[in-house]
Write an enzyme that holds these catalytic residues in place. Structure first.
Site, PDB file in Angstrom:
ATOM      1  CG  HIS A 169      -4.800   5.724   0.007  1.00 26.11           C
ATOM      2  ND1 HIS A 169      -4.871   5.581   1.383  1.00 26.11           N
ATOM      3  CD2 HIS A 169      -5.818   6.570  -0.326  1.00 26.11           C
ATOM      4  CE1 HIS A 169      -5.882   6.311   1.849  1.00 26.11           C
ATOM      5  NE2 HIS A 169      -6.456   6.925   0.836  1.00 26.11           N
ATOM      6  CG  MET A 202      -0.396  11.548   2.152  1.00 25.67           C
ATOM      7  SD  MET A 202      -0.040  11.607   3.911  1.00 25.67           S
ATOM      8  CE  MET A 202      -0.646   9.995   4.412  1.00 25.67           C
ATOM      9  N   GLY A 256      -4.095  11.086   6.505  1.00 22.97           N
ATOM     10  CA  GLY A 256      -3.027  12.082   6.595  1.00 22.97           C
ATOM     11  C   GLY A 256      -1.813  11.604   7.373  1.00 22.97           C
ATOM     12  CG  MET A 275      -4.953  10.121   0.996  1.00 24.01           C
ATOM     13  SD  MET A 275      -4.137   9.534   2.493  1.00 24.01           S
ATOM     14  CE  MET A 275      -2.912   8.463   1.761  1.00 24.01           C
ATOM     15  CG  MET A 279     -10.028   6.739   4.727  1.00 22.48           C
ATOM     16  SD  MET A 279      -8.400   6.005   4.431  1.00 22.48           S
ATOM     17  CE  MET A 279      -7.443   6.519   5.852  1.00 22.48           C
ATOM     18  CG  ASP A 336      -5.518   3.071   5.032  1.00 27.10           C
ATOM     19  OD1 ASP A 336      -4.666   2.837   5.919  1.00 27.10           O
ATOM     20  OD2 ASP A 336      -5.291   3.792   4.040  1.00 27.10           O
ATOM     21  N   GLY A 337      -6.166   2.315   8.582  1.00 26.17           N
ATOM     22  CA  GLY A 337      -5.947   3.223   9.699  1.00 26.17           C
ATOM     23  C   GLY A 337      -6.162   2.573  11.054  1.00 26.17           C
ATOM     24  CG  HIS A 351      -1.904   1.011   1.370  1.00 21.32           C
ATOM     25  ND1 HIS A 351      -3.167   0.925   0.814  1.00 21.32           N
ATOM     26  CD2 HIS A 351      -1.880   2.195   2.023  1.00 21.32           C
ATOM     27  CE1 HIS A 351      -3.863   2.006   1.111  1.00 21.32           C
ATOM     28  NE2 HIS A 351      -3.108   2.802   1.847  1.00 21.32           N
ATOM     29  N   GLY A 388       0.229  -0.006   8.745  1.00 17.15           N
ATOM     30  CA  GLY A 388       1.518   0.671   8.605  1.00 17.15           C
ATOM     31  C   GLY A 388       2.363   0.497   9.842  1.00 17.15           C
ATOM     32  CB  SER A 389       2.466   2.374  13.046  1.00 16.27           C
ATOM     33  OG  SER A 389       1.082   2.327  13.265  1.00 16.27           O
ATOM     34  CG  ASP A 444      -0.780   5.539   2.635  1.00 13.75           C
ATOM     35  OD1 ASP A 444      -1.967   5.495   2.268  1.00 13.75           O
ATOM     36  OD2 ASP A 444      -0.301   4.781   3.513  1.00 13.75           O
TER      37      ASP A 444
HETATM   38  C1  DX5 Z   1      -3.160   7.412   6.396  1.00 10.38           C
HETATM   39  C2  DX5 Z   1      -2.816   6.322   5.416  1.00 10.38           C
HETATM   40  C3  DX5 Z   1      -2.660   4.992   6.011  1.00 10.38           C
HETATM   41  C4  DX5 Z   1      -1.583   4.899   7.086  1.00 10.38           C
HETATM   42  C5  DX5 Z   1      -1.968   3.821   8.034  1.00 10.38           C
HETATM   43  O1  DX5 Z   1      -3.659   8.516   5.745  1.00 10.38           O
HETATM   44  O2  DX5 Z   1      -3.807   6.225   4.406  1.00 10.38           O
HETATM   45  O3  DX5 Z   1      -2.449   4.007   5.014  1.00 10.38           O
HETATM   46  O4  DX5 Z   1      -0.321   4.627   6.552  1.00 10.38           O
HETATM   47  O5  DX5 Z   1      -1.062   3.804   9.078  1.00 10.38           O
HETATM   48  P1  DX5 Z   1      -1.393   3.013  10.423  1.00 10.38           P
HETATM   49  O6  DX5 Z   1      -1.615   1.570  10.037  1.00 10.38           O
HETATM   50  O7  DX5 Z   1      -0.174   3.223  11.261  1.00 10.38           O
HETATM   51  O8  DX5 Z   1      -2.641   3.623  10.999  1.00 10.38           O
HETATM   52 ZN    ZN Z   2      -3.626   4.539   2.992  1.00 16.22          ZN
END
Ligand code: DX5
Ligand code: ZN
Length: 233
Positions: A74, A45, A150, A76, A145, A183-184, A41, A205-206, A43
């Site tokens: 993705h 931005m 962000g 944004m 979401m 996601d999130g 994935h 992600g994290s 991201d």
């Molecule tokens: C935020 C992104 C996510 C983000 C998720 O705007 O779209 O994909 O990386 O990160 P975690 O899993 O740490 O919430």
């Molecule tokens: Zn994302």
């Protein structure tokens, strides 16, 4: 067949590289692939559509030769149509575009499909499921979401769970092959909640890239948590 395989989850994991160590990006993506990630994935931005800047097509171009996994992009950003072709040329396999702020979403979807790429619509926490109804037959994915977009490492919003259930119902009725992705804030506690509500793809992600024991351990823990919840809706 091993017992492990018999109980293999049908839920797919999409590690978000926003949380990766960019100095070791190729290595970390390879670790995620090895540990069973379904897609990567990415991201994107622009500091305008969301209050943060990340990266653009060059990251996709660098990753393309180092992984066999699909690169899910993705977007944004404020004007996705201007950038789709760049990302296609860089190697993106699928696109997630937001419902919010796009007054010609159908055109954006057709634009992406014109490149024969998979396409999904993303809805933010305050956006109702109902906006998907007419466009659902055109989609390969819906992404709900579970945080405001962000930033990584935010807390999962439980208020999104009833909406996830509604989107699952709509998908079953209108376009059963469409994926439902979240996601999130996905971790070992929230992943099972999302799956029980009807999701079949989870971005993380994290949870994956900040784990102190590394990517493989993080993926294993998440997969185990999901397996428990992965019954049919
Ligand atoms: C935020 C992104 C996510 C983000 C998720 O705007 O779209 O994909 O990386 O990160 P975690 O899993 O740490 O919430
Ligand atoms: Zn994302």
């Amino acid at each position: 067949m091993k017992t492990d395989e018999l109980h293999k989850s049908t839920v797919k994991l999409a590690p978000s590289i926003l949380s990766a160590d960019f100095a070791q990006l190729g290595k970390q993506v390879a670790q995620a692939e090895e540990a069973g990630a379904d897609r990567i994935h990415v991201d994107v931005m622009d500091g305008h559509f969301v209050p943060n800047i990340s990266f653009g097509a060059p990251i996709v171009r660098s990753l393309r030769p180092v992984t066999h996994l699909p690169l899910e992009t993705h977007l944004m950003i404020s004007d996705p149509d201007f950038f789709i072709e760049d990302f296609v040329r860089a190697g993106s396999d699928s696109f997630l575009v937001h419902w919010e702020g796009n007054s010609n979403l159908h055109r954006t979807i057709r634009n992406i499909k014109g490149f024969e790429k998979r396409v999904g619509i993303v809805i933010n926490p305050a956006t109702p499921a109902a906006v998907l109804e007419e466009i659902l037959p055109e989609l390969d994915l819906v992404l709900v979401m579970t945080i405001n977009p962000g930033f990584e490492h935010q807390q999962f919003l439980p208020m999104t769970l009833p909406k996830i259930r509604r989107v699952r119902q709509m998908i079953e009725q209108i376009n059963p092959s469409c994926e439902l992705e979240l996601d999130g804030g996905i971790d070992v506690t929230t992943a099972p909640l999302g799956v029980a509500a009807g999701a079949n793809v989870l971005v993380a992600g994290s949870t994956i890239f900040h784990h102190e024991d590394g990517v493989a351990t993080a993926m294993k823990e998440l997969q185990a948590a999901i397996r428990e919840a992965d019954t049919k809706w």
